[in-house]
Design an enzyme around this catalytic site. Structure first.
Site, PDB file in Angstrom:
ATOM      1  N   ARG A 245       0.866  -1.172   0.000  1.00  0.00           N
ATOM      2  CA  ARG A 245       0.000   0.000   0.000  1.00  0.00           C
ATOM      3  C   ARG A 245       0.906   1.226   0.000  1.00  0.00           C
ATOM      4  O   ARG A 245       1.988   1.201   0.617  1.00  0.00           O
ATOM      5  CB  ARG A 245      -0.903   0.047   1.245  1.00  0.00           C
ATOM      6  CG  ARG A 245      -2.063  -0.933   1.237  1.00  0.00           C
ATOM      7  CD  ARG A 245      -3.144  -0.556   0.220  1.00  0.00           C
ATOM      8  NE  ARG A 245      -4.286  -1.456   0.287  1.00  0.00           N
ATOM      9  CZ  ARG A 245      -4.450  -2.538  -0.487  1.00  0.00           C
ATOM     10  NH1 ARG A 245      -3.558  -2.868  -1.397  1.00  0.00           N
ATOM     11  NH2 ARG A 245      -5.540  -3.283  -0.357  1.00  0.00           N
ATOM     12  N   GLU A 274      -4.242   7.483  -4.573  1.00  0.00           N
ATOM     13  CA  GLU A 274      -4.536   6.761  -5.816  1.00  0.00           C
ATOM     14  C   GLU A 274      -5.835   7.294  -6.370  1.00  0.00           C
ATOM     15  O   GLU A 274      -6.811   7.360  -5.604  1.00  0.00           O
ATOM     16  CB  GLU A 274      -4.640   5.255  -5.557  1.00  0.00           C
ATOM     17  CG  GLU A 274      -3.296   4.652  -5.165  1.00  0.00           C
ATOM     18  CD  GLU A 274      -3.334   3.135  -4.969  1.00  0.00           C
ATOM     19  OE1 GLU A 274      -4.418   2.541  -5.127  1.00  0.00           O
ATOM     20  OE2 GLU A 274      -2.290   2.573  -4.653  1.00  0.00           O
ATOM     21  N   HIS A 293      -1.884   0.380  -9.569  1.00  0.00           N
ATOM     22  CA  HIS A 293      -2.445  -0.609  -8.650  1.00  0.00           C
ATOM     23  C   HIS A 293      -3.130  -1.756  -9.418  1.00  0.00           C
ATOM     24  O   HIS A 293      -4.339  -1.967  -9.294  1.00  0.00           O
ATOM     25  CB  HIS A 293      -3.437   0.061  -7.686  1.00  0.00           C
ATOM     26  CG  HIS A 293      -3.675  -0.740  -6.438  1.00  0.00           C
ATOM     27  ND1 HIS A 293      -3.984  -0.163  -5.232  1.00  0.00           N
ATOM     28  CD2 HIS A 293      -3.664  -2.081  -6.197  1.00  0.00           C
ATOM     29  CE1 HIS A 293      -4.143  -1.102  -4.314  1.00  0.00           C
ATOM     30  NE2 HIS A 293      -3.951  -2.277  -4.880  1.00  0.00           N
TER      31      HIS A 293
HETATM   32  P1  NDP Z   1      -0.507 -11.750   4.439  1.00  0.00           P
HETATM   33  O1  NDP Z   1      -1.344 -11.479   5.618  1.00  0.00           O
HETATM   34  O2  NDP Z   1      -0.255 -13.156   4.037  1.00  0.00           O
HETATM   35  O3  NDP Z   1       0.910 -11.049   4.631  1.00  0.00           O
HETATM   36  C1  NDP Z   1       1.033  -9.833   5.289  1.00  0.00           C
HETATM   37  C2  NDP Z   1       2.454  -9.690   5.710  1.00  0.00           C
HETATM   38  O4  NDP Z   1       2.592  -8.422   6.377  1.00  0.00           O
HETATM   39  C3  NDP Z   1       2.901 -10.766   6.687  1.00  0.00           C
HETATM   40  O5  NDP Z   1       4.069 -11.342   6.194  1.00  0.00           O
HETATM   41  C4  NDP Z   1       3.196  -9.985   7.961  1.00  0.00           C
HETATM   42  O6  NDP Z   1       4.338 -10.542   8.554  1.00  0.00           O
HETATM   43  C5  NDP Z   1       3.528  -8.612   7.392  1.00  0.00           C
HETATM   44  N1  NDP Z   1       3.441  -7.612   8.448  1.00  0.00           N
HETATM   45  C6  NDP Z   1       2.391  -7.313   9.246  1.00  0.00           C
HETATM   46  N2  NDP Z   1       2.742  -6.387  10.148  1.00  0.00           N
HETATM   47  C7  NDP Z   1       4.041  -6.104   9.899  1.00  0.00           C
HETATM   48  C8  NDP Z   1       4.968  -5.223  10.485  1.00  0.00           C
HETATM   49  N3  NDP Z   1       4.627  -4.460  11.536  1.00  0.00           N
HETATM   50  N4  NDP Z   1       6.216  -5.155   9.962  1.00  0.00           N
HETATM   51  C9  NDP Z   1       6.560  -5.931   8.916  1.00  0.00           C
HETATM   52  N5  NDP Z   1       5.712  -6.794   8.320  1.00  0.00           N
HETATM   53  C10 NDP Z   1       4.479  -6.875   8.813  1.00  0.00           C
HETATM   54  O7  NDP Z   1      -1.155 -10.926   3.252  1.00  0.00           O
HETATM   55  P2  NDP Z   1      -0.931 -11.074   1.667  1.00  0.00           P
HETATM   56  O8  NDP Z   1       0.457 -11.496   1.403  1.00  0.00           O
HETATM   57  O9  NDP Z   1      -2.035 -11.846   1.082  1.00  0.00           O
HETATM   58  O10 NDP Z   1      -1.137  -9.528   1.226  1.00  0.00           O
HETATM   59  C11 NDP Z   1      -0.263  -8.549   1.699  1.00  0.00           C
HETATM   60  C12 NDP Z   1      -0.707  -7.162   1.291  1.00  0.00           C
HETATM   61  O11 NDP Z   1      -0.459  -6.955  -0.088  1.00  0.00           O
HETATM   62  C13 NDP Z   1      -2.197  -6.859   1.446  1.00  0.00           C
HETATM   63  O12 NDP Z   1      -2.513  -6.506   2.773  1.00  0.00           O
HETATM   64  C14 NDP Z   1      -2.401  -5.726   0.477  1.00  0.00           C
HETATM   65  O13 NDP Z   1      -2.188  -4.499   1.132  1.00  0.00           O
HETATM   66  C15 NDP Z   1      -1.300  -5.920  -0.561  1.00  0.00           C
HETATM   67  N6  NDP Z   1      -1.829  -6.331  -1.863  1.00  0.00           N
HETATM   68  C16 NDP Z   1      -1.599  -5.523  -2.953  1.00  0.00           C
HETATM   69  C17 NDP Z   1      -2.044  -5.902  -4.188  1.00  0.00           C
HETATM   70  C18 NDP Z   1      -1.814  -5.031  -5.372  1.00  0.00           C
HETATM   71  O14 NDP Z   1      -2.642  -5.037  -6.271  1.00  0.00           O
HETATM   72  N7  NDP Z   1      -0.727  -4.278  -5.427  1.00  0.00           N
HETATM   73  C19 NDP Z   1      -2.783  -7.154  -4.412  1.00  0.00           C
HETATM   74  C20 NDP Z   1      -2.960  -7.915  -3.198  1.00  0.00           C
HETATM   75  C21 NDP Z   1      -2.486  -7.510  -1.977  1.00  0.00           C
HETATM   76  P3  NDP Z   1       4.307 -11.032  10.077  1.00  0.00           P
HETATM   77  O15 NDP Z   1       2.942 -11.594  10.344  1.00  0.00           O
HETATM   78  O16 NDP Z   1       5.386 -12.021  10.131  1.00  0.00           O
HETATM   79  O17 NDP Z   1       4.585  -9.791  10.844  1.00  0.00           O
HETATM   80  C1  DGY Z   2      -5.924  -6.178  -2.533  1.00  0.00           C
HETATM   81  O1  DGY Z   2      -6.635  -7.165  -2.761  1.00  0.00           O
HETATM   82  O2  DGY Z   2      -5.680  -5.773  -1.393  1.00  0.00           O
HETATM   83  C2  DGY Z   2      -5.300  -5.486  -3.713  1.00  0.00           C
HETATM   84  O3  DGY Z   2      -4.731  -4.297  -3.396  1.00  0.00           O
HETATM   85  C3  DGY Z   2      -6.146  -5.432  -4.926  1.00  0.00           C
HETATM   86  O4  DGY Z   2      -6.399  -6.710  -5.379  1.00  0.00           O
END
Ligand code: NDP
Ligand code: DGY
Length: 328
Positions: A245, A274, A293
């Site tokens: 984000r 955005e 995005h």
């Molecule tokens: P997950 O919940 O699997 O992963 C989230 C990650 O964030 C975990 O590895 C967690 O690590 C980490 N995290 C949380 N808090 C912290 C912190 N304080 N410091 C460092 N790391 C932290 O979610 P996804 O992988 O499915 O998705 C991740 C994000 O990607 C979504 O929340 C969304 O914002 C973004 N996204 C963007 C998209 C796009 O179109 N660009 C598409 C889809 C998702 P831990 O638990 O070990 O702290």
């Molecule tokens: C998400 O799912 O959070 C992405 O940003 C868009 O797919």
């Protein structure tokens, strides 16, 4: 016969066909949709939410206390067409006993694929090179011209080794990455084992990585995480990629780091705000590649997300287990 009371569902945008069809088939719901490809105006959102039992929303709809108050006590389920939930006031939602559905897993591959595309486009300077072909800047094969940075023998640092972070690492590994580092709230030894990834602090990740990939969720703790201090610790040859984000990054600090050559380049799929205004300073930089995005934007993925979001909503309204419910 007693008349059947239909549950009112409000959908804040025209969504892909599979989800739309699933909602249309739900005989126990009365579905109203903001039938447009443009964001819903606040007034229309408030009107549509009033008295609704269920809301299907997008990441661009801010569901805050005021909107929840407007919706009223009927509201039982919020289903978002995203895995990110930073647009939802989760504390308020929890207080009201509202259930939340979201779309993890089904978009992981598409987003990881896009992250790798963005990383390669940025480190090998593809947009800049394409522009040079078009504008006559390509005058000869020049040994020093258009050089970038490659993945082979590199160290990749991943901020947030979650579903998408792991899927990115899995795709980058065959490019010859030598070492993976990651950071997060705690080590994830099971997930890290596949990449022999080492859990490190943010500063160590900044200092040692040739590529930094941000794939964490946006929370109060990650807001502004990548700031001046972080960029100052990075290698001058390092490439920064954010698919998480926009708010995880302090964009003014990123601009300074890129404009001053403090870091080599950045690729961003997400920004604040955005859309990014077309006169934004980041858009003046050749070493910054910005996408609108589109991480999950494949036809199949968006359709699957819409079906999952619809099924989450319907299951929640019927008091059944949701296919993907967020634990609050
Ligand atoms: P997950 O919940 O699997 O992963 C989230 C990650 O964030 C975990 O590895 C967690 O690590 C980490 N995290 C949380 N808090 C912290 C912190 N304080 N410091 C460092 N790391 C932290 O979610 P996804 O992988 O499915 O998705 C991740 C994000 O990607 C979504 O929340 C969304 O914002 C973004 N996204 C963007 C998209 C796009 O179109 N660009 C598409 C889809 C998702 P831990 O638990 O070990 O702290
Ligand atoms: C998400 O799912 O959070 C992405 O940003 C868009 O797919």
């Amino acid at each position: 016969m007693r008349p059947v009371r239909l549950m009112k569902v409000f959908v804040t945008r025209r969504i892909p066909p599979e989800g739309r069809a699933a909602l249309a088939r739900a005989a126990d719901c009365e579905v109203e949709e903001w039938d447009s490809d443009e964001p819903i105006p606040d007034k229309e959102l408030e009107r549509g939410m009033t008295g609704a039992h269920g809301l299907l929303c997008l990441l661009s709809d801010r569901v805050d206390k005021r909107l929840l108050d407007t919706a009223g006590a009927n509201l039982k389920v919020i289903s978002t067409l995203s895995v990110g939930v930073d647009h939802l006031a989760l504390d308020e939602i929890k207080k009201r006993g509202i259930r939340v559905g979201y779309t993890p897993d089904v978009l992981t591959d598409a987003t990881a694929e896009l992250a790798v595309s963005l990383l390669l486009s940025t480190c090998r300077r593809l947009p800049e090179a394409i522009e040079e072909v078009k504008n006559g800047g390509w005058t000869s094969w020049n040994p020093m011209w258009m050089c970038g940075y490659g993945l082979s023998q590199s160290t990749v640092g991943i901020i947030g080794l979650g579903r998408i972070g792991q899927a990115i690492a899995r795709r980058l590994k065959p490019f010859g990455v030598q070492r993976f580092l990651y950071t997060g709230r705690q080590p994830r030894p099971q997930e890290a084992a596949e990449f022999q990834a080492e859990f490190v602090s943010m500063p160590q990740l900044a200092v040692e990585s040739d590529f930094v990939v941000v794939s964490c969720s946006l929370t109060p703790a990650t807001k502004g995480l990548c700031n001046k201090d972080f960029f100052q610790q990075m290698k001058t040859t390092a490439v920064f990629v954010n698919i998480s984000r926009g708010d995880v990054v302090n964009q003014d600090d990123l601009y300074q780091a890129l404009a001053s050559g403090r870091i080599a380049a950045a690729g961003l799929d997400v920004t604040t705000p955005e859309p990014l205004p077309t006169d934004h300073p980041l858009l003046t930089l050749k070493n910054c590649v910005i996408l609108p995005h589109i991480g999950s934007a494949t036809h199949r993925t968006r359709n699957t997300m819409s079906l999952l979001a619809a099924n989450n909503l319907l299951a929640g309204l019927r008091g059944e287990p949701m296919p993907s419910e967020l634990k609050l």
